[in-house]
Design a protein around this motif. Structure first.
Motif, PDB file in Angstrom:
ATOM      1  N   LEU A  94      -4.798   3.754   4.002  1.00  0.00           N
ATOM      2  CA  LEU A  94      -5.076   2.594   3.165  1.00  0.00           C
ATOM      3  C   LEU A  94      -4.905   1.323   3.986  1.00  0.00           C
ATOM      4  CD1 LEU A  94      -3.129   3.580  -0.093  1.00  0.00           C
ATOM      5  CD2 LEU A  94      -5.599   3.719   0.295  1.00  0.00           C
ATOM      6  N   GLN A 140       5.997  -9.969  -8.855  1.00  0.00           N
ATOM      7  CA  GLN A 140       5.041  -9.600  -9.903  1.00  0.00           C
ATOM      8  C   GLN A 140       5.466 -10.175 -11.250  1.00  0.00           C
ATOM      9  OE1 GLN A 140       3.537  -5.315 -10.690  1.00  0.00           O
ATOM     10  NE2 GLN A 140       5.231  -5.595 -12.129  1.00  0.00           N
ATOM     11  N   LYS A 192      -1.776   7.671   4.441  1.00  0.00           N
ATOM     12  CA  LYS A 192      -2.571   7.388   3.252  1.00  0.00           C
ATOM     13  C   LYS A 192      -3.941   6.825   3.606  1.00  0.00           C
ATOM     14  CE  LYS A 192       1.244   6.547   0.019  1.00  0.00           C
ATOM     15  NZ  LYS A 192       1.829   5.580  -0.958  1.00  0.00           N
ATOM     16  N   ASN A 195      -1.210  -4.069   3.015  1.00  0.00           N
ATOM     17  CA  ASN A 195      -1.186  -5.101   1.978  1.00  0.00           C
ATOM     18  C   ASN A 195       0.211  -5.720   1.992  1.00  0.00           C
ATOM     19  OD1 ASN A 195      -1.616  -6.683  -0.262  1.00  0.00           O
ATOM     20  ND2 ASN A 195      -1.706  -4.990  -1.718  1.00  0.00           N
ATOM     21  N   SER A 248       0.817  -1.213   0.000  1.00  0.00           N
ATOM     22  CA  SER A 248       0.000   0.000   0.000  1.00  0.00           C
ATOM     23  C   SER A 248       0.854   1.268   0.000  1.00  0.00           C
ATOM     24  CB  SER A 248      -0.942   0.010   1.208  1.00  0.00           C
ATOM     25  OG  SER A 248      -1.877  -1.044   1.115  1.00  0.00           O
ATOM     26  N   ASN A 249       2.144   1.129   0.346  1.00  0.00           N
ATOM     27  CA  ASN A 249       3.035   2.287   0.319  1.00  0.00           C
ATOM     28  C   ASN A 249       3.598   2.565  -1.064  1.00  0.00           C
ATOM     29  OD1 ASN A 249       2.765   2.792   3.067  1.00  0.00           O
ATOM     30  ND2 ASN A 249       4.484   1.462   3.616  1.00  0.00           N
ATOM     31  N   ARG A 250       3.328   1.676  -2.012  1.00  0.00           N
ATOM     32  CA  ARG A 250       3.853   1.862  -3.362  1.00  0.00           C
ATOM     33  C   ARG A 250       2.768   2.420  -4.269  1.00  0.00           C
ATOM     34  NH1 ARG A 250       8.372  -2.675  -4.694  1.00  0.00           N
ATOM     35  NH2 ARG A 250       8.493  -1.331  -6.535  1.00  0.00           N
ATOM     36  N   PRO A 251       3.165   3.073  -5.362  1.00  0.00           N
ATOM     37  CA  PRO A 251       2.165   3.649  -6.275  1.00  0.00           C
ATOM     38  C   PRO A 251       1.235   2.578  -6.814  1.00  0.00           C
ATOM     39  CG  PRO A 251       4.365   4.480  -6.778  1.00  0.00           C
ATOM     40  CD  PRO A 251       4.544   3.373  -5.777  1.00  0.00           C
ATOM     41  N   PRO A 252      -0.020   2.917  -7.070  1.00  0.00           N
ATOM     42  CA  PRO A 252      -0.966   1.934  -7.612  1.00  0.00           C
ATOM     43  C   PRO A 252      -0.576   1.516  -9.021  1.00  0.00           C
ATOM     44  CG  PRO A 252      -1.923   4.143  -7.608  1.00  0.00           C
ATOM     45  CD  PRO A 252      -0.635   4.244  -6.868  1.00  0.00           C
ATOM     46  N   GLY A 253      -1.131   0.389  -9.445  1.00  0.00           N
ATOM     47  CA  GLY A 253      -0.836  -0.104 -10.785  1.00  0.00           C
ATOM     48  C   GLY A 253       0.330  -1.065 -10.775  1.00  0.00           C
TER      49      GLY A 253
END
Length: 759
Positions: free
Chosen positions: A532, A507, A530, A535, A285-290
């Motif tokens: 969020l 990934q 954030k 995760n 959750s600390n990383r950019p989405p996508g």
């Protein structure tokens, strides 16, 4: 795909995490209709690779008592759980024990040849009329001597820690003082020999992971030698100053961020929540989405600034408060960040148990170290420990020269030794050769993914086979791993761990193998800023595609155990006691006020210092518990000898006198609890009996306040009740100050003590 009626043979070199994962995957996760006979060779007499399986196993490259720098949630495979009573952050011998259990569960069908070294492996044309090549492997063992074997496939899983790496001109030179590699350090006696009549600096050379870890370890051993109970170690203590005759001097080349094993999930909070460092760092959750982008390899200036700022915000310090030599200055932010992990190093530096110099070691003359490109010297050296890494090329020495040339082996490049395709798994020119764990990074989930990919390549006929699944073929076609490794060899901006982005690697492997990341089982805590849901990535998030019911249960157990620990850390204050214990090390300024309601008792103020000296756990006062831990093969942990010295001023009577007090502070990892013990009056370093346990108040009950974490304790001394209150205020991972108050009530006592401890 391989003919279903043919069983292929595979040689696996190495029985550490990588070799066992490779064997297990070949045996249990190959595509339907594919079968393998697996033989594992290892030069050591036990499995585990780097990781010893017994407390007494000291022949390997890792000390059995070394604390791992990752939690058990990272150091495990997707479908095999640790035992419930295993520590969250295990010792090396406990990691080895996990691996032996994993072998017993999944690798019983493999032929295991221990104490049997692979001397040579040649790729030869198949003697049958079938096209292709086989591996002729020559081994050597004490039991059977030289043997010849033939295999269809070869998997190299002997890893990056092939042999210790020494600076040029240091490996075969004899010195007047002991000079050893960090992998061979075990204790002070083994390093120094008889310390009687000796003194001076123990010089640790190397500022990355192993240098930081071993410097902190040696400083702890020195502290234990002079603070342990029993007869005074006069061979380690100067009789005039009563201080240690030995100190640690650390030679580094550049500034390094030092993280403890447990970090703050909410670092801006004076009462932060804590989790093992790897769980915090793998919060997606600390990383950019996508889709994730690789953060390792070549580090641009912009990326370097971003990551250095992240570490500063995580620690809430540039580290100058510990030592000017530890400062990561703003001008350093353009350079790629370097990281070290230790629970003890940074406060040993603050307490001057470790001193730091910057430079590169050029030579040793007598007991003097000469630094390169300067006239600076470090004198009065008693011993040298070289934390200068390992050569992975030794793990490839049995391959013929022509194969090593195809793999572009570079013996002197410690990070990018071999150029392999798709994240260090294979080379397209040698289709029946696979690699597992041949990269310098600590994540077992990536090892498991590599094993799955190698198994898939073998099963579908190799990396150029037309029968490869479409997604795997596309991933291999678009891969640039070989070019990337070759470019990093001459890249001055290469990262500390070129393949260190575990989430991105997972990934990429998941996409190629069509293994989806599964969601969390339940709802995870929400973290500011954030807001969020957390995760957390672990190997269990990528379960294998062929799971029977037993393996599925193990996978779900892994998922649930991680979620339970994360939830407990964020919502219940788990690991706060550990964070407090770690941060107590060293000296504090103490200001204490005593107010009595009885005229016959003093009222006044104490000012002075309180010192927490780290030492190995001792049995005194808890003999039964200690014996049980010993019987179960557990870890006794550490404890502090607490000594305060200062002056008490009796305000009512106008009297001044010196005062001192001693306690033993202990941390029980299994209970996640701190305790304070009285010291025997006739043995000033020996625990007597329990004073009180420190109970942190749950956040739901008001334990988490604006000023820090509240905790309480109590002790009944005959008829007098001591009620104890604590307040621990953090600056991210480090205690900024803490308060300790007693209210004492009884037939003849009625007073209160309030003390403040500051650095």
């Amino acid at each position: 795909m391989t003919n279903a009626n043919v069983i292929k043979s595979v040689c696996v070199v190495g029985s550490g995490p990588s070799g066992l994962a490779a064997a297990k995957t070949l045996l249990h996760d190959a595509p339907a209709g594919t079968k393998y006979n697996v033989t594992i060779f290892d030069s050591q007499p036990r499995v585990g690779g780097l990781w010893p399986v017994e407390k007494t196993d000291e022949a390997g490259l890792v000390h059995p008592a070394m604390i791992a720098n990752q939690s058990r949630h990272t150091m495990r495979f997707s479908d095999f759980a640790w035992s419930d009573d295993a520590p969250q952050i295990p010792r090396a011998f406990q990691v080895g024990g996990y691996l032996e259990s994993y072998r017993q569960r999944y690798c019983q069908e493999a032929t295991l040849r221990l104490a049997c070294r692979v001397e040579k492996a040649d790729l030869v044309s198949d003697s049958s009329n079938k096209p292709g090549y086989t591996w002729h492997v020559r081994t050597q063992s004490k039991e059977n001597g030289a043997e010849e074997h033939t295999f269809d496939y070869l998997v190299i899983a002997s890893g990056y820690f092939g042999e210790p790496a020494f600076p040029a001109n240091f490996e075969h030179t004899k010195y007047e003082i002991p000079v050893v590699h960090s992998s061979k350090y075990r204790d002070l006696e083994q390093l120094l020999g008889d310390p009687k009549g000796k003194s001076g600096k123990i010089l640790v050379v190397g500022g990355q992971f192993s240098g930081v870890e071993i410097a902190g370890t040696i400083a702890t051993h020195v502290s234990d030698a002079i603070n342990a109970p029993g007869p005074r170690r006069n061979d380690f203590i100067d009789q005039n100053s009563q201080k240690s005759k030995f100190s640690v001097h650390h030679l580094v080349q550049r500034p390094t961020w030092i993280l403890p094993l447990v970090t703050a999930s909410t670092p801006a909070d004076p009462a932060p929540c804590f989790l093992p460092m790897d769980l915090n760092s793998q919060n997606l959750s600390n990383r950019p989405p996508g889709p994730l982008v690789n953060t390792q390899g070549h580090i641009s200036v912009d990326t370097a600034k971003l990551v250095n700022s992240y570490f500063h915000n995580l620690l809430k310090t540039d580290q100058s408060e510990f030592s000017p030599q530890l400062t990561v200055q703003q001008s350093d932010y353009d350079n790629q960040p370097f990281l070290g992990i230790s629970d003890t190093y940074i406060d040993h530096v603050r307490s001057s148990a470790i001193s730091i110099s910057k430079g590169k070691l050029e030579s040793i003359s007598g007991n003097i170290a000469n630094l390169a490109q300067s006239k600076e010297q470090i004198d009065d050296i008693a011993a040298v420990v070289l934390a200068t890494g390992f050569k992975a090329s030794a793990s490839l020495s049995f391959l013929p020269d022509e194969i090593q040339q195809k793999l572009s082996v570079a013996p002197n490049d410690l990070n990018n030794t071999v150029a392999l395709a798709f994240h260090s798994t294979h080379h397209p020119d040698v289709p029946n050769l696979g690699f597992v764990g041949f990269y310098r990074s600590p994540y077992w989930g990536a090892i498991e993914m590599q094993a799955r990919l190698v198994t898939a390549l073998f099963s579908y006929g190799g990396p150029l086979s037309p029968t490869l699944p479409a997604k795997l073929a596309e991933s291999l076609k678009n891969d640039n791993s070989i070019e990337r490794v070759l470019s990093l060899r001459s890249d001055p901006r290469a990262s500390q761990f070129p393949m260190g982005d575990y989430a991105w690697l997972s990934q990429e492997f998941g996409s190629a193998l069509e293994i989806e990341r599964v969601p969390s089982l339940g709802k995870m805590p929400i973290l500011p800023p954030k807001n969020l849901e957390m995760n957390i990535l672990t190997a269990a998030r990528y379960p294998g595609q062929i799971l029977d019911e037993a393996r599925r249960r193990e996978n779900e157990k892994n998922l649930s155990r991680t979620e339970e620990v994360v939830t407990a850390g964020i919502t219940q204050g788990r690991f706060v006691a550990r964070a407090v214990f770690r941060s107590l090390l060293g000296e504090w300024k103490l200001d204490r006020e005593l107010v009595s309601k009885r005229t016959e008792q003093p009222t006044g103020r104490f000012t002075g210092t309180a010192t927490f000296s780290l030492r190995n756990g001792t049995p005194h006062g808890r003999e039964e518990e200690f014996a049980k831990i010993e019987q179960e093969g557990g870890d006794h942990g550490f404890e502090y000898l607490y000594v305060e010295n200062g002056e008490f001023v009796d305000q009512a009577k106008g009297l001044k006198f010196n005062a001192t007090r001693r306690y033993i502070w202990r941390y029980n990892e299994k209970k996640d609890k701190l305790s304070v013990w009285f010291v025997k009056t006739d043995e000033d370093r020996t625990a007597d009996y329990l004073f009180h346990e420190i109970d942190f108040i749950s956040p739901n009950e008001g334990g988490k306040e604006e000023d820090g974490w509240k905790a309480i304790g109590s002790h009944l001394c005959i008829e007098d009740m001591y009620n104890v209150q604590y307040m621990f205020s953090f600056n991210s991972v480090n205690l900024r100050e803490w308060k300790l108050g007693y209210s004492v009530n009884g037939p003849k006592k009625d007073y209160r003590i309030d003390g403040v401890y500051r650095r």
